[in-house]
Design a protein around this motif. Structure first.
Motif, mmCIF file in Angstrom:
data_model
loop_
_atom_site.group_PDB
_atom_site.id
_atom_site.type_symbol
_atom_site.label_atom_id
_atom_site.label_comp_id
_atom_site.label_asym_id
_atom_site.label_seq_id
_atom_site.Cartn_x
_atom_site.Cartn_y
_atom_site.Cartn_z
ATOM 1 N N HIS A 683 0.828 -1.208 0.000
ATOM 2 C CA HIS A 683 0.000 0.000 0.000
ATOM 3 C C HIS A 683 0.863 1.259 0.000
ATOM 4 C CE1 HIS A 683 -3.543 2.443 0.701
ATOM 5 N NE2 HIS A 683 -2.928 3.018 1.752
ATOM 6 N N TRP A 684 1.948 1.260 0.797
ATOM 7 C CA TRP A 684 2.856 2.410 0.822
ATOM 8 C C TRP A 684 3.512 2.626 -0.548
ATOM 9 C CZ3 TRP A 684 5.441 1.677 6.261
ATOM 10 C CH2 TRP A 684 4.820 2.558 7.175
ATOM 11 N N LYS A 685 3.856 1.561 -1.190
ATOM 12 C CA LYS A 685 4.465 1.692 -2.527
ATOM 13 C C LYS A 685 3.475 2.320 -3.517
ATOM 14 C CE LYS A 685 7.841 -2.104 -2.436
ATOM 15 N NZ LYS A 685 8.226 -3.385 -3.055
ATOM 16 N N GLU A 686 2.242 1.862 -3.439
ATOM 17 C CA GLU A 686 1.227 2.417 -4.348
ATOM 18 C C GLU A 686 1.029 3.909 -4.101
ATOM 19 O OE1 GLU A 686 -2.189 0.065 -3.634
ATOM 20 O OE2 GLU A 686 -1.454 -1.695 -4.736
ATOM 21 N N VAL A 687 0.942 4.281 -2.816
ATOM 22 C CA VAL A 687 0.775 5.698 -2.482
ATOM 23 C C VAL A 687 1.989 6.493 -2.946
ATOM 24 C CG1 VAL A 687 0.590 7.348 -0.583
ATOM 25 C CG2 VAL A 687 -0.771 5.250 -0.548
ATOM 26 N N ASN A 688 3.171 5.946 -2.766
ATOM 27 C CA ASN A 688 4.400 6.639 -3.166
ATOM 28 C C ASN A 688 4.422 6.891 -4.674
ATOM 29 O OD1 ASN A 688 7.026 7.731 -2.598
ATOM 30 N ND2 ASN A 688 7.914 5.870 -3.478
ATOM 31 N N ARG A 689 3.977 5.888 -5.445
ATOM 32 C CA ARG A 689 3.967 6.074 -6.908
ATOM 33 C C ARG A 689 2.854 7.026 -7.348
ATOM 34 N NH1 ARG A 689 4.968 -0.373 -7.933
ATOM 35 N NH2 ARG A 689 7.218 -0.336 -7.489
ATOM 36 N N LYS A 692 3.920 10.516 -6.934
ATOM 37 C CA LYS A 692 5.149 10.839 -7.668
ATOM 38 C C LYS A 692 6.377 10.787 -6.756
ATOM 39 C CE LYS A 692 2.713 13.710 -11.029
ATOM 40 N NZ LYS A 692 2.603 15.050 -11.665
ATOM 41 N N PHE A 693 6.435 9.670 -6.021
ATOM 42 C CA PHE A 693 7.610 9.349 -5.192
ATOM 43 C C PHE A 693 7.911 10.453 -4.171
ATOM 44 C CE2 PHE A 693 8.145 7.261 -9.308
ATOM 45 C CZ PHE A 693 8.210 5.928 -8.907
ATOM 46 N N VAL A 694 6.847 10.937 -3.504
ATOM 47 C CA VAL A 694 7.051 11.967 -2.502
ATOM 48 C C VAL A 694 7.663 11.401 -1.216
ATOM 49 C CG1 VAL A 694 4.756 11.719 -1.487
ATOM 50 C CG2 VAL A 694 5.941 13.920 -1.353
ATOM 51 N N LEU A 695 7.411 10.109 -0.956
ATOM 52 C CA LEU A 695 7.969 9.490 0.250
ATOM 53 C C LEU A 695 9.422 9.080 0.054
ATOM 54 C CD1 LEU A 695 4.948 7.212 1.315
ATOM 55 C CD2 LEU A 695 5.605 9.442 2.242
ATOM 56 N N VAL A 696 9.713 8.307 -0.980
ATOM 57 C CA VAL A 696 11.058 7.817 -1.275
ATOM 58 C C VAL A 696 11.269 7.922 -2.773
ATOM 59 C CG1 VAL A 696 12.676 5.885 -1.052
ATOM 60 C CG2 VAL A 696 10.850 6.176 0.637
ATOM 61 N N ARG A 702 12.966 0.436 -3.674
ATOM 62 C CA ARG A 702 13.034 -1.006 -3.423
ATOM 63 C C ARG A 702 13.870 -1.316 -2.175
ATOM 64 N NH1 ARG A 702 15.362 -5.541 -7.707
ATOM 65 N NH2 ARG A 702 15.027 -7.350 -6.346
ATOM 66 N N ARG A 703 15.012 -0.643 -2.067
ATOM 67 C CA ARG A 703 15.882 -0.896 -0.918
ATOM 68 C C ARG A 703 15.220 -0.433 0.380
ATOM 69 N NH1 ARG A 703 21.552 1.899 -1.381
ATOM 70 N NH2 ARG A 703 21.441 0.722 -3.349
ATOM 71 N N PHE A 704 14.602 0.757 0.361
ATOM 72 C CA PHE A 704 14.013 1.308 1.574
ATOM 73 C C PHE A 704 12.883 0.428 2.088
ATOM 74 C CE2 PHE A 704 10.704 3.938 3.537
ATOM 75 C CZ PHE A 704 11.414 4.484 4.598
ATOM 76 N N PHE A 705 11.924 0.109 1.213
ATOM 77 C CA PHE A 705 10.788 -0.702 1.665
ATOM 78 C C PHE A 705 11.206 -2.141 1.974
ATOM 79 C CE2 PHE A 705 8.339 2.677 -0.534
ATOM 80 C CZ PHE A 705 7.573 3.071 0.554
ATOM 81 N N GLY A 706 12.275 -2.611 1.363
ATOM 82 C CA GLY A 706 12.783 -3.944 1.715
ATOM 83 C C GLY A 706 13.315 -3.987 3.139
ATOM 84 N N ILE A 707 14.043 -2.920 3.523
ATOM 85 C CA ILE A 707 14.561 -2.861 4.891
ATOM 86 C C ILE A 707 13.421 -2.741 5.897
ATOM 87 C CG2 ILE A 707 15.901 -1.443 6.492
ATOM 88 C CD1 ILE A 707 17.746 -0.768 4.134
#
Length: 766
Positions: A683-689, A692-696, A702-707
């Motif tokens: 869900h966070w990835k969808e919101v981020n995209r 327009k990648f305002v979060l990361v 990929r690295r951030f949400f993987g950690i």
């Protein structure tokens, strides 16, 4: 704890009884059988010694009867060299048998001691009981008590090691003596054979038959001596076995104390309040010491005045009686013999003052030594306070050492104190040795005074024949001198005791300084968290986890076969009758339902509102988007989260009090929570995209949400397993005392930030 293999390697069969904690907890029956067999073997061997003791006692009684009969004949006046020879042989036989009896009694006592030590070894196989009760925090007094106990155990172990060496040397000598006794017995047997084959005639009034009887008796005594030598050897062997077993027990006890001291030091805290309290006590002791030393110095001054007056009196008497310095020196050593009545009177008068002078000198030395003891005791208290301040710096964050240089400076201070203590100890030991030498001088003086009295008694009928009054005056004066000499001896004995006490205080202070120097040098106070783990605690992790898996398997089978619906109905009936528990349950359920309804109605709107905050300002807008994404995710899964929360509340309030159900619930939480974490990351990835990648940024997404996914997944697994572990049958105590729980908890701290669990209610609830 000492391992089996190591003890076998060092001590042989006596040391094979010690096992590791893991072995004692998993293999019980073989250990008990092993101890029982050893005790039974010793008891059987002991019975053999008891039988042998009864036989020796019977022989000794017969020898005593023969000896009494021989004495009766001799007292009746029956002549004959044979009778005297037989009486001497019977007397020797009785002495040998009596000593043999004593040796066997000692051996039996050693068997009893070994059996008792084996029983103690069996009781304490899993570890000796703790010297101190388990506490959350230990005080400096606890550390001191444990340190003293450890030093005492170490000293006792060293003494036993020395005793072992002495016993080994004694055993070697007794084996040689047994060989000599065997040779003497064989030589006596040869004498018997030669006598049987030789010509026989009367010798020194003893007939051939009587000579044969005497020779038979000598052969029997030689055999008894051989048996006695063997018994001595066996007694030394039994004592050696007992000492070696005692050494094993002492090593176990020493290891247990050392381990406990390590734990006590880790949890020891010397607070500033404690330091301030001890500072007030030291100030009070300082005032008391000053007053005590002033009182003692006053006595020393009085004795000094008496000495000066006595010295003037001696000078006057020396002039009055025309005594040279050499004469006075001879009188002081009691080596000048008087020949006239005037000399007797003058000599005993001067001698009395000389003894008074030496007595005052000893009294003065006693009070000076007493003042030094008072000073030493106060310095020991000051040293103790200094160590308390060091422990305050070692155990508290506020007063801690800031750099290694500060620690080195502290060590140098204690090293200087140690040098001073060694110097003072050496001087006190020398003073005590000198006082002990005075005891020898007392014996010499007393013997010489007796010689004076004997000479005076001899002259009572010659020199003092017509001067009875003068004779009795001199006798009375010599008696007074003897009384003063005895009084001087009493003061010397008190002085030696005083020096010994001072030596004990200095030695204890020196040991304490060594301990604190060792503690500072090891830098053990710069330690990790109390929840940290080490290799020793890791040894119990895998066995506990294996037991945990086995426990989960058994719990599941028992739960399926135990009619859970019936147990649930019983729980409901119990809760209905418990008004307080029922009220608490209703309040919590109502609260959960209320929160659920409010979140169901307003959570989506709250998420939309927060998502629009701070547009155009990334510092505000970015975190707002993240929070809005989390809230919108919760609104999508509010039903499943509500159901999980409801079950969790029922378990926490012990409405569902079966630990097996709670254990399975926590384990079932793992896949559910992992699924929630995965859906939240998606869900966070969808919101981020969408934003327009305002979060990361796209490159690091990929690295951030993987950690984030890894951290949350590990937290979920560790927390749930830990909660299930505590609810199972493996751990019967709190997590703070269980190493496996500490390892699990430490693992979560390694993966996650240190203070997050304290703010997360779900983790704290576990």
């Amino acid at each position: 704890m000492i391992g089996i293999g190591r003890i076998q390697q060092i001590y042989g069969s006596e040391g094979t009884t010690v096992s590791t904690e893991a072995e004692s907890s998993t293999i019980v029956a073989p250990t008990v059988t092993k101890y029982t067999k050893r005790i039974q073997a010793l008891q059987q061997e002991r019975e053999g010694y008891v039988t042998q003791l009864e036989e020796v006692r019977l022989r000794s009684a017969r020898a005593a009867a023969l000896l009494e009969k021989a004495k009766t004949k001799k007292s009746a006046g029956i002549p004959g060299s044979r009778l005297s020879k037989q009486q001497a042989l019977i007397d020797e036989m009785h002495a040998v048998l009596t000593e043999h009896e004593n040796i066997l009694q000692k051996a039996i006592q050693l068997f009893d001691r070994r059996i008792a030590m084996i029983q103690e070894q069996e009781i304490n196989e899993g570890g000796y009981p703790l010297l101190l009760p388990v506490k959350a925090l230990y005080t400096f007094d606890d550390v001191q008590l444990m340190t003293r106990s450890l030093m005492d155990a170490k000293a006792q172990l060293a003494d036993e090691e020395k005793q072992r060496v002495v016993t080994l040397d004694e055993l070697a000598k007794r084996k040689k003596a047994a060989t000599v006794a065997e040779d003497e017995y064989q030589a006596k047997k040869q004498d018997q054979e030669q006598f049987a084959s030789s010509d026989k005639y009367t010798k020194n009034g003893i007939s051939p038959v009587q000579q044969g009887e005497i020779l038979d008796m000598e052969e029997r005594i030689a055999w008894y001596k051989k048996e006695l030598a063997l018994a001595r050897t066996h007694e030394s062997e039994q004592r050696l076995h007992a000492i070696e077993l005692h050494i094993v027990l002492l090593k176990m006890h020493h290891a247990a104390l050392k381990k406990e001291l390590t734990q006590v030091k880790k949890a020891a805290r010397v607070t500033q309040e404690y330091v301030e309290g001890r500072e007030k006590y030291i100030e009070q002791r300082r005032q008391e010491t000053v007053l005590e030393r002033e009182r003692i110095n006053g006595k020393v001054r009085i004795i000094a005045d008496r000495e000066s007056k006595l010295h003037r009196m001696l000078e006057e008497l020396q002039k009055k009686f025309s005594l040279s310095a050499s004469d006075v020196a001879q009188l002081r050593s009691l080596s000048k013999e008087p020949h006239t009545i005037a000399e007797w009177k003058s000599y005993v008068t001067v001698l009395s003052l000389l003894v008074d002078e030496s007595l005052l000198r000893i009294e003065s030395e006693f009070f000076v030594a007493h003042g030094e003891l008072v000073k030493t005791q106060f310095r020991a208290d000051e040293l103790n306070f200094m160590i308390i301040k060091s422990w305050n710096r070692m155990t508290t964050r506020e007063a801690r050492f800031r750099a290694d240089e500060e620690v080195e400076q502290e060590i140098k201070g204690y090293a200087t104190i140690k040098i001073e203590l060694e110097s003072q100890l050496s001087s006190v030991v020398n003073a005590r040795d000198a006082a002990i030498a005075n005891v020898h001088q007392f014996n010499v003086s007393f013997e010489k005074l007796k010689g004076y009295a004997d000479i005076l008694a001899q002259q009572s009928k010659t020199l003092f024949r017509d001067h009875a009054d003068d004779y009795y005056a001199v006798v009375h004066a010599i008696d007074l001198v003897e009384e003063k000499v005895r009084n001087r001896f009493d003061w010397i004995a008190r002085l030696i005791e005083l020096y010994s006490t001072n030596i004990g205080v200095l030695t204890a202070s020196e040991k304490v300084v060594d301990t604190v120097i060792q503690e500072l040098t090891s830098r053990s106070f710069w330690r990790r968290s109390d929840l940290s783990i080490d290799w020793e605690t890791l040894n119990t992790f895998l066995p506990d986890m294996q037991l945990f898996v086995h426990d989960v398997k058994n719990s599941t089978q028992e739960l399926v076969l135990s009619r859970p619906l019936m147990r649930l109905s019983n729980t409901v009936a119990h809760t209905v009758h418990n008004s307080l528990q029922l009220l608490l349950l209703i309040v919590n359920i109502v609260l959960i339902i209320t929160v659920f309804l409010l979140l169901r109605l307003y959570l989506a709107d709250i998420a939309t509102y927060i998502g629009g905050i701070g547009q155009g300002y990334w510092i505000i807008h970015g975190p707002a988007i993240a929070i809005a994404a989390l809230l919108s995710f919760l609104s999508q899964h509010i039903v499943s989260i509500y159901c999980w929360s409801l079950l969790f509340t029922l378990i926490r309030l012990r409405f569902i009090h079966d630990p097996r159900i709670a254990q399975l619930f926590y384990l079932a939480t793992i896949p559910y929570a992992l699924w929630l974490v995965y859906r939240m990351i998606v869900h966070w990835k969808e919101v981020n995209r969408e934003r327009k990648f305002v979060l990361v940024s796209e490159n690091y997404e990929r690295r951030f949400f993987g950690i984030i996914f890894m951290m949350l997944s590990v937290l979920v697994i560790i927390s749930s397993v830990r909660a299930a572990f505590l609810m199972g049958g493996v751990s019967k105590f709190s997590c703070a005392d269980n190493f496996t729980c500490r390892i699990i908890y430490s693992g979560s701290n390694i993966i996650n930030w240190a203070h997050w669990p304290r703010t997360n209610s779900w983790f704290v609830a576990f």
